[in-house]
Design a protein around this motif. Sequence first.
Motif, PDB file in Angstrom:
ATOM      1  N   ALA A 342       0.838  -1.204   0.000  1.00 50.88           N
ATOM      2  CA  ALA A 342       0.000   0.000   0.000  1.00 50.88           C
ATOM      3  C   ALA A 342       0.870   1.251   0.000  1.00 50.88           C
ATOM      4  CB  ALA A 342      -0.928  -0.003   1.214  1.00 50.88           C
ATOM      5  N   LEU A 343       1.982   1.208   0.736  1.00 50.25           N
ATOM      6  CA  LEU A 343       2.899   2.345   0.745  1.00 50.25           C
ATOM      7  C   LEU A 343       3.513   2.558  -0.634  1.00 50.25           C
ATOM      8  CD1 LEU A 343       4.398   4.491   2.454  1.00 50.25           C
ATOM      9  CD2 LEU A 343       6.195   2.796   2.808  1.00 50.25           C
ATOM     10  N   SER A 344       3.901   1.469  -1.294  1.00 47.19           N
ATOM     11  CA  SER A 344       4.479   1.574  -2.639  1.00 47.19           C
ATOM     12  C   SER A 344       3.473   2.174  -3.616  1.00 47.19           C
ATOM     13  CB  SER A 344       4.918   0.192  -3.139  1.00 47.19           C
ATOM     14  OG  SER A 344       5.935  -0.334  -2.312  1.00 47.19           O
ATOM     15  N   ALA A 345       2.192   1.863  -3.399  1.00 46.75           N
ATOM     16  CA  ALA A 345       1.140   2.413  -4.262  1.00 46.75           C
ATOM     17  C   ALA A 345       0.729   3.813  -3.839  1.00 46.75           C
ATOM     18  CB  ALA A 345      -0.077   1.495  -4.241  1.00 46.75           C
ATOM     19  N   GLN A 346       1.372   4.339  -2.765  1.00 51.92           N
ATOM     20  CA  GLN A 346       1.118   5.680  -2.233  1.00 51.92           C
ATOM     21  C   GLN A 346      -0.319   5.845  -1.748  1.00 51.92           C
ATOM     22  OE1 GLN A 346       2.526   8.307  -5.389  1.00 51.92           O
ATOM     23  NE2 GLN A 346       4.552   8.324  -4.476  1.00 51.92           N
ATOM     24  N   ASP A 347      -0.885   4.745  -1.239  1.00 58.42           N
ATOM     25  CA  ASP A 347      -2.186   4.810  -0.580  1.00 58.42           C
ATOM     26  C   ASP A 347      -1.908   4.962   0.908  1.00 58.42           C
ATOM     27  OD1 ASP A 347      -4.694   4.467   0.519  1.00 58.42           O
ATOM     28  OD2 ASP A 347      -5.276   2.879  -0.879  1.00 58.42           O
ATOM     29  N   TRP A 348      -1.698   6.218   1.331  1.00 63.02           N
ATOM     30  CA  TRP A 348      -1.209   6.485   2.682  1.00 63.02           C
ATOM     31  C   TRP A 348      -2.199   6.044   3.745  1.00 63.02           C
ATOM     32  CZ3 TRP A 348       3.105   7.135   0.628  1.00 63.02           C
ATOM     33  CH2 TRP A 348       3.308   7.977  -0.458  1.00 63.02           C
ATOM     34  N   GLU A 349      -3.467   6.325   3.528  1.00 69.68           N
ATOM     35  CA  GLU A 349      -4.477   5.983   4.523  1.00 69.68           C
ATOM     36  C   GLU A 349      -4.529   4.478   4.758  1.00 69.68           C
ATOM     37  OE1 GLU A 349      -9.302   6.520   5.247  1.00 69.68           O
ATOM     38  OE2 GLU A 349      -8.286   7.679   3.680  1.00 69.68           O
ATOM     39  N   LEU A 350      -4.533   3.705   3.673  1.00 69.82           N
ATOM     40  CA  LEU A 350      -4.582   2.257   3.807  1.00 69.82           C
ATOM     41  C   LEU A 350      -3.278   1.725   4.396  1.00 69.82           C
ATOM     42  CD1 LEU A 350      -6.037  -0.409   3.367  1.00 69.82           C
ATOM     43  CD2 LEU A 350      -5.169  -0.430   1.010  1.00 69.82           C
ATOM     44  N   ALA A 351      -2.147   2.283   3.986  1.00 65.85           N
ATOM     45  CA  ALA A 351      -0.864   1.838   4.532  1.00 65.85           C
ATOM     46  C   ALA A 351      -0.813   2.034   6.041  1.00 65.85           C
ATOM     47  CB  ALA A 351       0.281   2.593   3.861  1.00 65.85           C
ATOM     48  N   GLU A 352      -1.305   3.174   6.520  1.00 63.02           N
ATOM     49  CA  GLU A 352      -1.319   3.413   7.966  1.00 63.02           C
ATOM     50  C   GLU A 352      -2.247   2.414   8.668  1.00 63.02           C
ATOM     51  OE1 GLU A 352      -2.255   6.888  11.288  1.00 63.02           O
ATOM     52  OE2 GLU A 352      -2.643   7.279   9.162  1.00 63.02           O
ATOM     53  N   ARG A 353      -3.410   2.205   8.094  1.00 63.72           N
ATOM     54  CA  ARG A 353      -4.381   1.293   8.717  1.00 63.72           C
ATOM     55  C   ARG A 353      -3.821  -0.129   8.816  1.00 63.72           C
ATOM     56  NH1 ARG A 353      -9.345  -1.029   6.203  1.00 63.72           N
ATOM     57  NH2 ARG A 353     -10.660  -1.715   7.922  1.00 63.72           N
ATOM     58  N   LEU A 354      -3.228  -0.605   7.716  1.00 67.58           N
ATOM     59  CA  LEU A 354      -2.689  -1.966   7.696  1.00 67.58           C
ATOM     60  C   LEU A 354      -1.473  -2.093   8.618  1.00 67.58           C
ATOM     61  CD1 LEU A 354      -2.943  -2.683   3.864  1.00 67.58           C
ATOM     62  CD2 LEU A 354      -4.285  -3.790   5.667  1.00 67.58           C
ATOM     63  N   SER A 355      -0.611  -1.078   8.624  1.00 62.42           N
ATOM     64  CA  SER A 355       0.584  -1.157   9.475  1.00 62.42           C
ATOM     65  C   SER A 355       0.206  -1.125  10.950  1.00 62.42           C
ATOM     66  CB  SER A 355       1.560  -0.025   9.143  1.00 62.42           C
ATOM     67  OG  SER A 355       0.961   1.241   9.346  1.00 62.42           O
TER      68      SER A 355
END
Length: 848
Positions: A342-355
């Motif tokens: 998600a971070l690589s795809a620059q989907d910041w909101e999803l990357a934060e949620r998943l992390s």
Amino acid sequence: MSDQLPLVGRERELRTALRALAVDGAVLLSGPPGVGKTRLAAEALTAVPHPVVRCYATVATSRIPLGAIASLVPTDLSASRGSILPSSSVRAAAEHLSRGGRRVLSVDDAHLLDDASLLVLQHLVRHRLTRVICTARPGWGMEGLAVVGVDALDQERAGALLATALGGPADTSTRHLVWANSQGNPLYLKELVAAGRHSGALTETVGGWNWSGPLELSGRLAELVDLTLGRLAEPQRRALELLAYGEPLEPRLLPVPQDLVDMGFVRVGDDGRARVAHPLYSARLRATCPTLRARAHRRALADRLESEGANRPDDAVRVATWRLDSGTAESPDVLARAAEHALSAQDWELAERLSRAAMARGATSRVGLVLGLVLMYQRQCAQAEEVLAETMAAGGDVLTVIQVGCARAYNLFFGLGDEDAAVAVLDLVTARELPAESEHAVLFFALTFALEAAPLGIARLGAELLIAEGGWAATAGRQVLAFADQFAGRYTEAIARVEDNHEAVLATAGRFPSLMSAANGVRNESTLRCGDLVGAEKRGAQALAEVIEEDRWSVTQVPPRVLLSQSARLRGRAASAVRITAEGVPDPAAQPMMWDVLLLAEFAAGAALQGQSDRAFRALARAEAGLRPAWRIAQFAVGAARSWVLAGAGRVNEAMQTALDNATLARAHGAYSEEIGSLHDAARFGADTSPRLLELAKSRKDPLTTAYASHAQARALRDPAGLEEVAAAFTACGATLYAAEALAEASRLSRLHDRPRDADRLERQAAALAESFDGATTPGLVVTSTLAALTPRQLEIARLAVAGLTNVEIGERLAIAKRTVDNHLHTTYAAVGVTGRGGLRALFGQGA
């Protein structure tokens, strides 16, 4: 907003409909619901010089013989069995409708006509008894009707409709949000705006109308979508819900439901994957789906994808997200890998949620890197430092430690402005033995700091060391040299270096994506500063559109916004410059990062150019408060903005000295690009900087730097002809603000040299250029217009006073009384806003 939609962007369809109505006598406006067919028909009918008879077909009237036209035809028409009219009744109804001379029959939603009404309409059209204009959905038609397609508006026309509906411009993000969710459907666009205003999500700000927060379907908008979705049977709705939670879905996960495709609810892309036909359908389906069923949909999608084999690059994200939303996510490793994707795809909101979900389930190491980067991207740099420091202390494999350390150093330097701490972190990373490529990566990070904080010669030395290593290191080294060339004002060399390095940068994009964005930034900035405004604007607009469309980190909007604003200022488009930067200015409560400081400085310069002095000083104060000593290049940008702000407030001498001081600091750093700009500003404000500018231009030879040097020289020589030539050079670049200033100065000098015809001609040329300005004002333009406002006698007396003659001597030379000279000078002082001869000499460019 008015209930009546303005007719925007339909000029072509309107002309075609009117032509068809005049020539063929019958026209059909065909298009999907909400695109404005009825509105377009109404506009066409206002242009027709004939009486209009209107009828409206509905679902209710479609079941009644002659239901749509019952009020327009005789009540005693005989009918056959069922709804079929005998031919005699058809003729009678048609003749009745066409009585009274030339008429136009308007039929709205003709696809809902009952059979009997349809027969009458066919008779009218076939025999051309009256003119007819119909609206209908795609798929319906009739022989004799000329079809005019009415599709959804494209993005540009939808933006124009939005601005008209709001009564002012919306910012770029809001335009994209409304476009993405309305898909150019005018009715949906109208209701989106109404819903946003009602909820308070849509408000007017300094950057234009802005939508903040999520888009929620409610009120009339929800009713409209529900009305459309109401055509679905329960099994169809459940299938569409499944697609709404998983779209886009490939056939192996969801065979394309052909009935939903035929009904217009599903579209299949070129990649073969199915999507819900309209984003509002998806949003409403998800909003109204019961919680347990929504979980079941997501669980079913995850099960299907895992059973089919999650092999695509984004499958890990899809599975993890569906598992998390369905309450079946257990594996921290799966969530951590998904967070990285998600971070690589620059989907910041999803990357934060998943992390965060992964860390809550015990994951550490790399997922901390993801969360730290996301926090930095969200301007939460202090929290990012806490997370990254903790992650770094936890250790891990060499690659992870290096990546975490570099990210932490980057956040410390560019986010918090702590150069010492950033260098200390890199020292800690390199304390252990590292693979060669890792050492090169750390050195590259260190050089990005050196470009800002140290003289550019140090960055060049480091770049040469990288180039000597070959491979990826050489690619990174050449990129550092491109940055150094740009900062040194060697724009053509910087562009050439980027072009030569392009293939190598592409080859490493998978591992080092930042190199590509860095290369694009150098090329864009250098393109602008060497005088290719058209090329720079094209690249900047494309870059900004991509950032907004892909919903990337908001700070990544800064470089294209600054670029587009600088270009707008060069063109004298002050209001445009302010709007572009105001859209991206961070919340005052947020601690600005380095890029935010650059944006605030540019915003201040634009506001000053527009004459909004208080606003400019406030923005400048925020930029200066956010500056950190390490951000040297940013410091020069703020210094340049300060000279513009002072000049805009009428403090021209202070502006000149500020520009000279800024040029000196930039020269010491090796940032000749900033020196060139500040020296030119100082020249515009009255200093003779031509020797140094000519020296710099000689070794660079790009059109804009050459024009800057020529401008300074012509001003110093008080040469009207030279200034006119400079104006042509500026105009060729697109820098019409400076061209107008040069022409205005040439006009002033010609007037002072008693060449009124030349002065008037040059003034007209300056005024012609200024017609494209939107609120721009500078000391050079104001002074000339002030002198032009003087009467010939006032100008003559003022010129003699500036030359040093006393009032008695002026009176003797002009054969007028001393009292008359006194009166003329007093009225002149009042007209030009000075208090004595000293101010008059400064106004005439001869010092106080």
